[in-house]
Design a protein around this motif. Structure first.
Motif, PDB file in Angstrom:
ATOM      1  N   THR A   1      34.482   0.649   3.023  1.00  0.00           N
ATOM      2  CA  THR A   1      35.526  -0.553   3.337  1.00  0.00           C
ATOM      3  C   THR A   1      36.132   0.040   4.656  1.00  0.00           C
ATOM      4  O   THR A   1      36.296   0.962   5.146  1.00  0.00           O
ATOM      5  N   ILE A   2      36.782  -1.250   5.073  1.00  0.00           N
ATOM      6  CA  ILE A   2      37.662  -1.047   6.433  1.00  0.00           C
ATOM      7  C   ILE A   2      38.726  -1.692   5.932  1.00  0.00           C
ATOM      8  O   ILE A   2      39.145  -2.946   6.171  1.00  0.00           O
TER       9      ILE A   2
ATOM     10  N   ALA B   1      34.629   2.387   9.271  1.00  0.00           N
ATOM     11  CA  ALA B   1      34.474   2.323   7.841  1.00  0.00           C
ATOM     12  C   ALA B   1      34.445   3.470   7.037  1.00  0.00           C
ATOM     13  O   ALA B   1      34.365   4.581   7.705  1.00  0.00           O
ATOM     14  N   ARG B   2      34.933   3.751   5.652  1.00  0.00           N
ATOM     15  CA  ARG B   2      34.974   4.612   4.894  1.00  0.00           C
ATOM     16  C   ARG B   2      33.675   5.040   4.631  1.00  0.00           C
ATOM     17  O   ARG B   2      32.725   4.129   4.754  1.00  0.00           O
TER      18      ARG B   2
ATOM     19  N   ALA C   1      27.685   2.226   4.532  1.00  0.00           N
ATOM     20  CA  ALA C   1      28.977   1.934   4.987  1.00  0.00           C
ATOM     21  C   ALA C   1      30.054   1.339   3.932  1.00  0.00           C
ATOM     22  O   ALA C   1      29.683   0.834   2.828  1.00  0.00           O
TER      23      ALA C   1
ATOM     24  N   HIS D   1      28.764   0.347  13.245  1.00  0.00           N
ATOM     25  CA  HIS D   1      29.318  -0.519  12.131  1.00  0.00           C
ATOM     26  C   HIS D   1      30.340  -1.120  12.639  1.00  0.00           C
ATOM     27  O   HIS D   1      30.698  -2.149  12.285  1.00  0.00           O
ATOM     28  N   ALA D   2      31.403  -0.379  13.198  1.00  0.00           N
ATOM     29  CA  ALA D   2      32.768  -0.933  13.444  1.00  0.00           C
ATOM     30  C   ALA D   2      32.668  -1.903  14.552  1.00  0.00           C
ATOM     31  O   ALA D   2      33.390  -2.606  14.865  1.00  0.00           O
TER      32      ALA D   2
END
Length: 354
Positions: free
Chosen positions: A173-174, A78-79, A171, A117-118
């Motif tokens: 966005t992806i 995530a960005r 976190a 998170h990913a």
């Protein structure tokens, strides 16, 4: 030094750097002011440049292992974003740490937070794949439980990153998750089993087994009780996730037949090519300081990687032994017969586990 002070120090250096450049480059200014501007820019460039270098270094290296989110053949996270929603209330002891040491530890935990998170959507993808292949309910349940584990890990890592850095990270966005995938060609079931087996062995059995070992060893060296408890929990959970990957392989061997077995043999050949996690050299901190904060030295990472590769190979080879294969024998394309849960498979006790 509290969080507000850390942010203020960083902003002051940035402002000094920009203002120094302005003074130095304006030809209308007196010579003395231009020299002063050059000195300001030079002095402030060191911490500002160091911070940028540190972020780049940690974002382009790989010193931890675990299940990663792969989209279109690339690892995604995530960005970065500022705000709430992805941090619990954990607070480590930051007394006695310099601003640079806090910045380093903040970036280390921010890197880990992105990977944890990913892993949440990574397990969701695995669940969808297993559903498409008719996996038993226990495997799907374990996938979702693992995703919930990763949410807890991510919350804790974001909390530690924010506490050390003094910045309220969360976190972002992806975007790649919302772009959809390339329209698939007619399904090649053999290739589907091969990807499942290879991913389970390398990203699951090996990578999450390695994550468990690294976190466990880091916990034994960490001096801060919050960090030690965090790493201990992560170690236990990642070990369980590695076992899930072995269960997935057992399911694949039972349902995928020869195609799954051939894929496992091919994946075994790729074990040696797996890269040892690399801890970059970070200016201003030494290995002893990092070890006291749960980050292992490079030599130890290499040793643990070698141990995990050997254990993974031994266990996979045991699964391919004729006695075990005969227990899972059956028509490879006989999809009409329900598969027993991989939890019911006879364990291979002779093979050591990560």
């Amino acid at each position: 030094m509290d969080a507000a002070a850390v942010i203020l120090v960083v902003l002051l250096f940035v402002v000094a750097f920009v203002w120094g450049l302005i003074l130095m480059l304006q030809k209308r200014q007196p010579w003395g002011l231009r020299v002063l501007g050059g000195v300001m820019a030079l002095v402030s460039a060191v911490p500002v440049g160091g911070l940028v270098f540190l972020v780049h270094l940690l974002c382009t290296t790989n010193f931890t292992k675990g299940r990663v989110l792969r989209l279109r053949g690339r690892t995604r996270v995530a960005r970065r974003a500022l705000g709430a929603g992805w941090a619990d209330d954990a607070v480590p002891d930051v007394s006695g740490l310099t601003p640079w040491q806090r910045t380093v530890l903040g970036e280390v935990w921010m890197y880990s937070a992105g990977l944890e998170h990913a892993s949440v959507p990574a397990f969701s993808k695995l669940s969808l794949k297993l559903s498409a292949l008719g996996a038993p309910s226990e495997l799907l349940e374990d996938c979702h439980l693992a995703a919930l584990d990763e949410i807890r890990h991510a919350r804790r890592c974001f909390a530690l990153a924010s506490a050390y850095s003094g910045v309220g990270w969360t976190a972002g966005t992806i975007p790649e998750l919302g772009q959809g995938s390339t329209p698939p060609s007619p399904m090649d079931s053999g290739d589907t089993w091969a990807r499942l087996v290879r991913g389970s062995l390398l990203d699951g059995c090996l990578a999450e087994g390695m994550a468990s070992l690294v976190a466990g060893e880091g916990a034994s060296r960490a001096s801060d009780p919050v960090v030690r408890e965090t790493l201990s929990v992560i170690s236990e959970d990642e070990g369980r996730h590695a076992e899930l990957a072995w269960d997935v392989i057992a399911f694949a061997l039972q349902r995928g037949g020869r195609r799954a077995k051939d894929a496992l043999r091919q994946a075994l050949l790729a074990l040696e090519s797996q890269q040892t996690p690399a801890l970059p050299r970070i200016p201003g901190v030494d290995e002893d300081f990092l070890a006291r904060n749960g980050v292992l030295p490079q030599v130890e990472l290499g040793r643990l990687m070698a141990v995990c590769i050997e254990r993974t190979r031994a266990r996979a080879e045991a699964l391919l032994a004729p006695s075990n294969l005969s227990m899972r024998s059956g028509p490879s394309d006989f999809q009409g017969v329900p598969a027993a849960s991989s939890r019911d498979a006879v364990p291979v006790e002779a093979a050591p586990r990560c």
